[in-house]
Motif scaffolding. Sequence first.
Motif, PDB file in Angstrom:
ATOM      1  N   SER A 151       0.850  -1.187   0.000  1.00 34.78           N
ATOM      2  CA  SER A 151       0.000   0.000   0.000  1.00 34.78           C
ATOM      3  C   SER A 151       0.882   1.233   0.000  1.00 34.78           C
ATOM      4  O   SER A 151       2.072   1.162   0.308  1.00 34.78           O
ATOM      5  CB  SER A 151      -0.915   0.008   1.228  1.00 34.78           C
ATOM      6  OG  SER A 151      -0.139   0.005   2.410  1.00 34.78           O
ATOM      7  N   LEU A 152       0.285   2.332  -0.336  1.00 33.24           N
ATOM      8  CA  LEU A 152       0.990   3.603  -0.307  1.00 33.24           C
ATOM      9  C   LEU A 152       1.331   3.903   1.141  1.00 33.24           C
ATOM     10  O   LEU A 152       0.456   3.889   2.012  1.00 33.24           O
ATOM     11  CB  LEU A 152       0.108   4.710  -0.888  1.00 33.24           C
ATOM     12  CG  LEU A 152       0.757   6.073  -1.057  1.00 33.24           C
ATOM     13  CD1 LEU A 152       1.935   5.990  -2.014  1.00 33.24           C
ATOM     14  CD2 LEU A 152      -0.259   7.076  -1.566  1.00 33.24           C
ATOM     15  N   ARG A 178       6.939   0.076  -6.111  1.00 39.12           N
ATOM     16  CA  ARG A 178       6.034   0.780  -7.025  1.00 39.12           C
ATOM     17  C   ARG A 178       4.914   1.510  -6.294  1.00 39.12           C
ATOM     18  O   ARG A 178       4.392   2.501  -6.802  1.00 39.12           O
ATOM     19  CB  ARG A 178       5.450  -0.188  -8.052  1.00 39.12           C
ATOM     20  CG  ARG A 178       6.504  -0.687  -9.043  1.00 39.12           C
ATOM     21  CD  ARG A 178       5.939  -1.694  -9.991  1.00 39.12           C
ATOM     22  NE  ARG A 178       5.668  -2.945  -9.275  1.00 39.12           N
ATOM     23  CZ  ARG A 178       5.248  -4.052  -9.865  1.00 39.12           C
ATOM     24  NH1 ARG A 178       5.036  -4.069 -11.165  1.00 39.12           N
ATOM     25  NH2 ARG A 178       5.039  -5.144  -9.159  1.00 39.12           N
ATOM     26  N   ARG A 179       4.539   1.066  -5.112  1.00 35.07           N
ATOM     27  CA  ARG A 179       3.446   1.711  -4.372  1.00 35.07           C
ATOM     28  C   ARG A 179       3.952   2.724  -3.344  1.00 35.07           C
ATOM     29  O   ARG A 179       3.151   3.293  -2.617  1.00 35.07           O
ATOM     30  CB  ARG A 179       2.586   0.657  -3.682  1.00 35.07           C
ATOM     31  CG  ARG A 179       1.836  -0.175  -4.694  1.00 35.07           C
ATOM     32  CD  ARG A 179       0.881  -1.130  -4.002  1.00 35.07           C
ATOM     33  NE  ARG A 179       0.089  -1.825  -4.986  1.00 35.07           N
ATOM     34  CZ  ARG A 179      -0.054  -3.142  -5.030  1.00 35.07           C
ATOM     35  NH1 ARG A 179       0.540  -3.894  -4.135  1.00 35.07           N
ATOM     36  NH2 ARG A 179      -0.793  -3.696  -5.952  1.00 35.07           N
TER      37      ARG A 179
END
Length: 139
Positions: A24-25, A55-56
């Motif tokens: 998650s971000l 990537r997040r």
Amino acid sequence: MPAVPSVQFAYRPDLDLFTARWQSLTLAATTQAEYDALLQAPEALGTPHWLLDVRRRPLITLESARWVTQDWLPRAAAALRPARLRLAFLVAPVRAENLRLDPALRAVMEAAYVPGHPFDLRTFTDEGAAVAWLLGQLA
């Protein structure tokens, strides 16, 4: 090992590959705790081939880039001696563009890529290419 719910660790014995994926971000403020947790993960300490899927994660700050490349990476490499750490960052295209276009970030990363460090480091936007590089199938 400290709980880091935003990061999933996995080991693939068929490839001798440790993977950490941010699910998650997360906040930039949690970077150091998340990365330090990797150094305590048994999955990580069993192999020198690491794929970090960030990537997040939010776009990297200059301060975070310096900390990762100048503080954390040498500690990670020391934890794996005598094996040599080979680490691939899997990044989103927007993050790769940010690393390429920001002169200060580019300088920090280029300094980390040069030979002479106790680790090998590369950044990828394609997971297949990252895994191939980690396994020595890509220069």
